[in-house]
Design a protein around this motif. Structure first.
Motif, PDB file in Angstrom:
ATOM      1  N   SER A 224      -3.211   3.598  -0.670  1.00  0.00           N
ATOM      2  CA  SER A 224      -2.709   2.414   0.050  1.00  0.00           C
ATOM      3  C   SER A 224      -2.526   1.240  -0.897  1.00  0.00           C
ATOM      4  N   GLU A 225      -3.401   1.116  -1.877  1.00  0.00           N
ATOM      5  CA  GLU A 225      -3.275  -0.002  -2.819  1.00  0.00           C
ATOM      6  C   GLU A 225      -1.920   0.084  -3.547  1.00  0.00           C
ATOM      7  N   ILE A 226      -1.577   1.288  -3.965  1.00  0.00           N
ATOM      8  CA  ILE A 226      -0.317   1.442  -4.725  1.00  0.00           C
ATOM      9  C   ILE A 226       0.891   1.291  -3.795  1.00  0.00           C
ATOM     10  N   THR A 227       0.861   1.928  -2.636  1.00  0.00           N
ATOM     11  CA  THR A 227       2.025   1.819  -1.732  1.00  0.00           C
ATOM     12  C   THR A 227       2.238   0.370  -1.311  1.00  0.00           C
ATOM     13  N   ASN A 228       1.131  -0.333  -0.974  1.00  0.00           N
ATOM     14  CA  ASN A 228       1.255  -1.751  -0.591  1.00  0.00           C
ATOM     15  C   ASN A 228       1.942  -2.543  -1.701  1.00  0.00           C
ATOM     16  N   ARG A 229       1.534  -2.268  -2.951  1.00  0.00           N
ATOM     17  CA  ARG A 229       2.085  -3.029  -4.086  1.00  0.00           C
ATOM     18  C   ARG A 229       3.610  -2.910  -4.142  1.00  0.00           C
ATOM     19  N   TYR A 230       4.120  -1.682  -3.982  1.00  0.00           N
ATOM     20  CA  TYR A 230       5.578  -1.498  -4.147  1.00  0.00           C
ATOM     21  C   TYR A 230       6.355  -1.960  -2.918  1.00  0.00           C
ATOM     22  N   ILE A 231       5.765  -1.821  -1.764  1.00  0.00           N
ATOM     23  CA  ILE A 231       6.477  -2.304  -0.572  1.00  0.00           C
ATOM     24  C   ILE A 231       6.528  -3.836  -0.629  1.00  0.00           C
ATOM     25  N   ASN A 232       5.459  -4.463  -1.111  1.00  0.00           N
ATOM     26  CA  ASN A 232       5.464  -5.926  -1.256  1.00  0.00           C
ATOM     27  C   ASN A 232       6.447  -6.363  -2.335  1.00  0.00           C
ATOM     28  N   HIS A 233       6.555  -5.578  -3.376  1.00  0.00           N
ATOM     29  CA  HIS A 233       7.539  -5.901  -4.418  1.00  0.00           C
ATOM     30  C   HIS A 233       8.941  -5.842  -3.815  1.00  0.00           C
ATOM     31  N   PHE A 234       9.174  -4.793  -3.044  1.00  0.00           N
ATOM     32  CA  PHE A 234      10.475  -4.631  -2.359  1.00  0.00           C
ATOM     33  C   PHE A 234      10.778  -5.865  -1.500  1.00  0.00           C
ATOM     34  N   ILE A 235       9.796  -6.309  -0.695  1.00  0.00           N
ATOM     35  CA  ILE A 235      10.027  -7.477   0.181  1.00  0.00           C
ATOM     36  C   ILE A 235      10.241  -8.732  -0.660  1.00  0.00           C
ATOM     37  N   SER A 236       9.454  -8.872  -1.740  1.00  0.00           N
ATOM     38  CA  SER A 236       9.559 -10.076  -2.582  1.00  0.00           C
ATOM     39  C   SER A 236      10.952 -10.223  -3.178  1.00  0.00           C
ATOM     40  N   THR A 237      11.587  -9.086  -3.472  1.00  0.00           N
ATOM     41  CA  THR A 237      12.923  -9.177  -4.093  1.00  0.00           C
ATOM     42  C   THR A 237      13.969  -9.689  -3.097  1.00  0.00           C
ATOM     43  N   ASP A 244       2.366 -10.746  -0.729  1.00  0.00           N
ATOM     44  CA  ASP A 244       1.504  -9.557  -0.668  1.00  0.00           C
ATOM     45  C   ASP A 244       1.097  -9.332   0.798  1.00  0.00           C
ATOM     46  N   ILE A 245       2.025  -9.637   1.698  1.00  0.00           N
ATOM     47  CA  ILE A 245       1.713  -9.644   3.139  1.00  0.00           C
ATOM     48  C   ILE A 245       1.356  -8.260   3.692  1.00  0.00           C
ATOM     49  N   ILE A 246       1.995  -7.212   3.154  1.00  0.00           N
ATOM     50  CA  ILE A 246       1.731  -5.870   3.715  1.00  0.00           C
ATOM     51  C   ILE A 246       0.438  -5.304   3.124  1.00  0.00           C
ATOM     52  N   LYS A 247      -0.486  -5.023   4.038  1.00  0.00           N
ATOM     53  CA  LYS A 247      -1.773  -4.440   3.617  1.00  0.00           C
ATOM     54  C   LYS A 247      -1.976  -3.077   4.286  1.00  0.00           C
ATOM     55  N   THR A 248      -0.966  -2.614   5.014  1.00  0.00           N
ATOM     56  CA  THR A 248      -1.164  -1.417   5.849  1.00  0.00           C
ATOM     57  C   THR A 248      -0.015  -0.404   5.687  1.00  0.00           C
ATOM     58  N   ALA A 249       0.506  -0.278   4.465  1.00  0.00           N
ATOM     59  CA  ALA A 249       1.686   0.578   4.261  1.00  0.00           C
ATOM     60  C   ALA A 249       1.441   2.032   4.679  1.00  0.00           C
ATOM     61  N   ASN A 250       0.194   2.508   4.540  1.00  0.00           N
ATOM     62  CA  ASN A 250      -0.100   3.904   4.891  1.00  0.00           C
ATOM     63  C   ASN A 250      -0.953   4.023   6.163  1.00  0.00           C
ATOM     64  N   ALA A 251      -0.897   3.005   7.024  1.00  0.00           N
ATOM     65  CA  ALA A 251      -1.810   2.994   8.175  1.00  0.00           C
ATOM     66  C   ALA A 251      -1.596   4.185   9.109  1.00  0.00           C
ATOM     67  N   GLY A 252      -2.437   5.223   8.977  1.00  0.00           N
ATOM     68  CA  GLY A 252      -2.347   6.372   9.886  1.00  0.00           C
ATOM     69  C   GLY A 252      -2.624   5.922  11.313  1.00  0.00           C
ATOM     70  N   GLU A 253      -3.556   4.972  11.446  1.00  0.00           N
ATOM     71  CA  GLU A 253      -3.886   4.432  12.765  1.00  0.00           C
ATOM     72  C   GLU A 253      -2.943   3.272  13.056  1.00  0.00           C
ATOM     73  N   ILE A 302       5.578  -7.169  13.428  1.00  0.00           N
ATOM     74  CA  ILE A 302       4.686  -6.220  12.753  1.00  0.00           C
ATOM     75  C   ILE A 302       3.329  -6.912  12.670  1.00  0.00           C
ATOM     76  N   ILE A 303       2.391  -6.396  13.465  1.00  0.00           N
ATOM     77  CA  ILE A 303       1.075  -7.035  13.570  1.00  0.00           C
ATOM     78  C   ILE A 303       0.056  -6.187  12.820  1.00  0.00           C
ATOM     79  N   GLN A 304      -0.742  -6.834  11.992  1.00  0.00           N
ATOM     80  CA  GLN A 304      -1.753  -6.095  11.229  1.00  0.00           C
ATOM     81  C   GLN A 304      -3.129  -6.638  11.612  1.00  0.00           C
TER      82      GLN A 304
END
Ligand code: GDD
Ligand code: MG
Length: 383
Positions: A224-237, A244-253, A302-304
């Motif tokens: 999750s740490e790595i996926t969050n990093r790249y999804i946040n990079h994607f949003i930042s661009t 760094d808003i996304i903290k739940t990129a792999n949230a199974g729940e 998108i609520i976390q």
């Protein structure tokens, strides 16, 4: 329940990404407080939570989990939610699916509740999906393909057919029934925090303990740490502020209103949760033309939320984490039409470092499934 107030929301076209909110009290009581409610945290009444849970299906994907653990999960799902168990467990001489059916049956008899259980490989299910034109999910034998995402899609379709408004997902390898109960509460309170019919609630576990000799309350999983990093990079661009808003990129729940769930494109297996976010961005961020004007008008939330209970589940090893989860998660970011070159380059570098691909190699592309609403529209055409 009492939950922290939302701080700064990030906007991406019609998409509102809420920062993680911590749950402060699992039960905020029924007696009106003698103290003035503070402006910050929000208190959500029990009957409001129950009202949403009555309209919610909880999909429980299962593949060969221990029956005692499965039974514990059932005990944690609030009584008002409809449980839909989608199994891909072994059949035949040793029939794990039959044991799951018996466990569920006994649980429902003693607790006076209804539930549904279906095997992902049931030929009737495959036939029904072929008949309504959702054949992308089928294998060469006409059966639903293996995979957690594939099971989840079956769960979404059943929830739609049964007229539910919300669908939540909870893994069945969870050792803490109290955590299961808490997830279902979070889903309900998440839905109350949005005024849009298009909502997703994603759970951040407070801790995911490691048990090796002694208990250690670890906060972040590596994937999750790595996926969050790249999804946040994607949003930042997409803007001029780094986020760094996304903290739940792999949230199974996680849970969704079915109005939203039926419109998303899904990816196979364990990349499903990351792809749900990417699909929301692709369809509703306004960076591609927004085809669905109704959604554009109301917006997507998108609520976390962060749990109080720790998450303890069956561990499946490093190889599974990297190959089955991280690589597919990064692949769906990489191959999204909105992904620009800098994020692509960083993802490629990361995958080479992890020896998932060789230098100069291609990032593999995953199988995608179209929005479930196509199946529903074809089986019950709107007049
Ligand atoms: N129906 C069905 N079909 N269920 C399946 C299948 C399948 O082919 N494969 C696995 N499951 C069930 C498992 O029995 C479990 O209840 C749940 O799906 C999650 O599978 P795990 O194999 O336990 O996944 P994990 O623990 O590595 O990863 C979980 O957490 C990640 C976040 O850390 C999953 O929920 C991931 O999707 C998530 O990203
Ligand atoms: Mg697990």
């Amino acid at each position: 329940m009492r939950i922290e107030s939302g701080k700064q929301i990030e906007h991406l076209g019609a998409v509102r990404i809420h920062p993680v909110r911590r749950v402060l009290e699992l039960d905020s009581g029924t007696i009106p407080s003698q103290f003035k409610e503070s402006v910050g945290p929000q208190r959500i009444e029990r009957d409001v939570i129950a009202g949403i849970q009555q309209k919610m299906a909880i999909v429980l994907p299962i593949k060969g989990e221990g029956l005692k653990v499965f039974e514990g999960v059932l005990c944690g799902v609030p009584h008002d939610c409809l449980m839909i168990v989608v199994s891909n467990s072994q059949r035949g001489e040793i029939d794990d699916f039959k044991k799951e059916q018996e466990t569920l049956n006994q649980f429902c008899t003693t607790t006076r509740r209804n539930a549904i259980i279906i095997h992902q490989k049931d030929p009737c299910l495959g036939q029904a999906l072929a008949d309504c034109g959702y054949s992308q999910i089928l294998d060469e034998k006409g059966l639903v393909r293996s995979g957690k995402a594939e099971g989840m899609i079956v769960g979404i379709l059943l929830s739609l057919v049964l007229g539910k408004e919300y669908v939540g997902f909870i893994d069945t390898d969870n050792y803490i029934p109290g955590a299961v109960w808490e997830y279902a509460q979070h889903y309900a309170i998440g839905f109350t925090l949005s005024e849009s019919p298009y909502v997703m609630v994603r759970i951040l576990w407070r801790y995911k303990p490691k048990i090796s000799g002694e208990l250690y309350f670890k906060k972040w999983g590596r994937v999750s740490e790595i996926t969050n990093r790249y999804i946040n990079h994607f949003i930042s661009t997409k803007g001029v502020f780094e986020t760094d808003i996304i903290k739940t990129a792999n949230a199974g729940e996680h849970a969704m209103s079915l109005q939203l769930a039926k419109k998303l494109t899904y990816a196979t297996s364990y990349s499903v949760e990351t792809q749900e976010l990417m699909s929301v961005f692709e369809q509703f961020s306004g960076m591609s033309p927004i085809l669905d004007k109704a959604v554009a008008g109301k917006g997507v939330d998108i609520i976390q939320t962060e749990t109080i209970n720790p998450h303890i589940h069956g561990e499946k090893g490093e190889e599974h984490l990297i190959q089955d989860m991280l690589m597919p998660s990064l692949s769906v970011i990489y191959h999204n039409p909105l992904c620009e070159d800098t994020t692509k380059e960083l993802i490629t570098k990361q995958l080479v470092e992890l020896e998932c691909i060789s230098p100069g190699g291609e990032v593999p592309q995953l199988k995608m499934f179209p929005p479930p609403e196509i199946a529903i529209l074809r089986s019950w055409p709107l007049s």
